[in-house]
Design a protein around this motif. Structure first.
Motif, mmCIF file in Angstrom:
data_model
loop_
_atom_site.group_PDB
_atom_site.id
_atom_site.type_symbol
_atom_site.label_atom_id
_atom_site.label_comp_id
_atom_site.label_asym_id
_atom_site.label_seq_id
_atom_site.Cartn_x
_atom_site.Cartn_y
_atom_site.Cartn_z
ATOM 1 N N GLN A 206 0.511 -1.209 0.312
ATOM 2 C CA GLN A 206 -0.362 -0.089 -0.076
ATOM 3 C C GLN A 206 0.733 1.518 -0.057
ATOM 4 O O GLN A 206 0.670 2.441 -0.056
ATOM 5 C CB GLN A 206 -1.158 0.387 1.015
ATOM 6 N N TRP A 217 -8.403 11.741 -0.847
ATOM 7 C CA TRP A 217 -8.661 11.103 -1.809
ATOM 8 C C TRP A 217 -10.136 11.732 -2.702
ATOM 9 O O TRP A 217 -10.989 11.492 -1.721
ATOM 10 C CB TRP A 217 -8.647 9.471 -1.672
ATOM 11 N N TRP A 225 -6.592 3.986 -7.677
ATOM 12 C CA TRP A 225 -6.132 2.681 -6.094
ATOM 13 C C TRP A 225 -7.028 1.593 -7.306
ATOM 14 O O TRP A 225 -6.271 0.960 -6.749
ATOM 15 C CB TRP A 225 -6.548 3.911 -5.343
ATOM 16 N N SER A 228 -4.238 0.395 -9.478
ATOM 17 C CA SER A 228 -3.357 -0.479 -8.679
ATOM 18 C C SER A 228 -3.153 -1.218 -8.358
ATOM 19 O O SER A 228 -2.000 -2.432 -8.531
ATOM 20 C CB SER A 228 -2.826 0.313 -7.954
ATOM 21 N N LEU A 283 -6.301 -0.818 2.971
ATOM 22 C CA LEU A 283 -6.247 0.510 2.419
ATOM 23 C C LEU A 283 -6.887 1.606 3.394
ATOM 24 O O LEU A 283 -6.099 2.017 4.180
ATOM 25 C CB LEU A 283 -7.259 0.753 1.674
#
Length: 368
Positions: A206, A217, A225, A228, A283
């Motif tokens: 992370q 965010w 994200w 990713s 996360l």
């Protein structure tokens, strides 16, 4: 899902050349100065009436909602609210950073939190930064925001603005922005977020992202994200969903299942959903994960619905006698109350404890 290009391509006004007269108290401003201010304020359509009615700034400072509607022709309830909030700020002589964010900035903010489809309505209503913190449930319904998820999205996004003292650049749109975030101490020192949001995450894979970063965010950053973690195929489904870091972290009922529904990941793709749940847990961090688990285990838990609608508050029989007297914009049923007290609002004001303020975000259902 995106709004028209009009508000998106407009830009903030250029500041007028200041002279010594504008440093005088607002009550002493001339008719011309007040008219110029209204035009800069985004309410230029009322200047023609202001030239005939306004003698000085004092005229506006002492005006009632009824006189604003009658003399200036301001029939739009949010235009009236915008002007009244500005007058209240001038009367109290209180510095308000939110007042520096104009309605054009708000349309860009809607892009950032993933709700660009409402840009035209907010632009037409001239909703600015100061108005955001005083938006009520009825205001949002008037702006045609009926989705319960979108109400929660706006509520959490306003909370993030409060915690960052209405810093216009507090939302992170790309991974590189987080390098700058680590050099800023505004959140860590303000104590506006729970303790678990200021803890550093060292979870593998992370990039040492902490919840205090995730909470800032933007919708675009959340989609980055997803790419990713190998979910690029589903990332575009978040456009227009209202999903941003503040909603993910601050709303206790928002979990990986909610995100999977918004991403349109089929229920039968169990491995994909499990992959999402694993990365989602990494996360948000263990503290937020535990809080969401406790909410799910409670007897009163009801999962967030992606299709649920917010309806206007129903009036009881005792309220019908006052229906005509009550103005639309007199409601104090704030979406994200901060300074509201229980006596002035049916919504329970946030606890004075900074940790509880964000932890106990009320559900939209309680707002109505």
């Amino acid at each position: 899902m995106r709004a028209t290009a009009g508000p998106r391509l407009s830009r903030s006004k250029d500041p007028r050349t200041k002279n010594s007269d504008y440093n005088a108290p607002f009550a002493q401003w001339s008719n011309e100065q007040v008219c110029n201010w209204l035009e800069d304020f985004g309410l230029g359509q009322y200047v023609i009436f202001a030239r005939q009615w306004v003698n000085s700034g004092h005229t506006l400072l002492t005006a009632t909602p009824q006189s604003l509607e009658k003399e200036l022709g301001i029939k739009h309830p949010l235009h009236r609210k915008k002007l009244q909030l500005a007058m209240n700020s001038i009367n109290t002589k209180k510095e308000d950073k939110s007042g520096q964010l104009d309605h054009v900035w708000v349309t860009r903010w809607l892009d950032d939190i993933g709700l660009p489809q409402y840009k035209d309505q907010f632009h037409d209503a001239r909703v600015d930064g100061r108005m955001l913190q005083y938006l009520t449930v009825n205001d949002l319904l008037f702006l045609k925001v009926t989705s319960q998820m979108h109400h929660l999205s706006i509520k959490c996004a306003i909370h993030v603005l409060h915690a960052n003292k209405f810093n216009p650049n507090c939302l992170r749109r790309r991974p590189a922005d987080e390098l700058n975030l680590r050099n800023e101490a505004c959140i860590l020192s303000s104590g506006s977020f729970p303790k678990h949001l200021t803890s550093v995450s060292l979870s593998p894979g992370q990039n040492n992202i902490s919840p205090s970063e995730v909470v800032q965010w933007s919708n675009h950053r959340v989609m980055e994200w997803l790419r990713s973690v190998d979910l690029a195929e589903y990332a575009p489904n978040l456009r227009g969903s209202g999903v941003h870091g503040g909603l993910i972290i601050l709303e206790p009922r928002f979990n990986s299942d909610t995100l999977a529904m918004l991403l349109n990941i089929p229920a039968q793709k169990t491995l994909l959903r499990r992959h999402l749940a694993t990365n989602f847990s990494l996360l948000i961090g263990p503290e937020a994960q535990q809080e969401k688990r406790e909410i799910m285990d409670s007897t009163t838990y009801s999962p967030l619905s992606t299709t649920a609608k917010v309806r206007p508050k129903k009036l009881g029989l005792s309220n019908f006698g006052h229906l005509r007297k009550k103005k639309f914009d007199d409601s104090t049923d704030y979406v994200c109350p901060v300074d509201a007290s229980p006596q002035k609002s049916e919504v329970k004001a946030p606890n004075n404890s900074p940790a509880k303020e964000a932890d106990k975000l009320e559900q939209v259902g309680r707002l109505i």
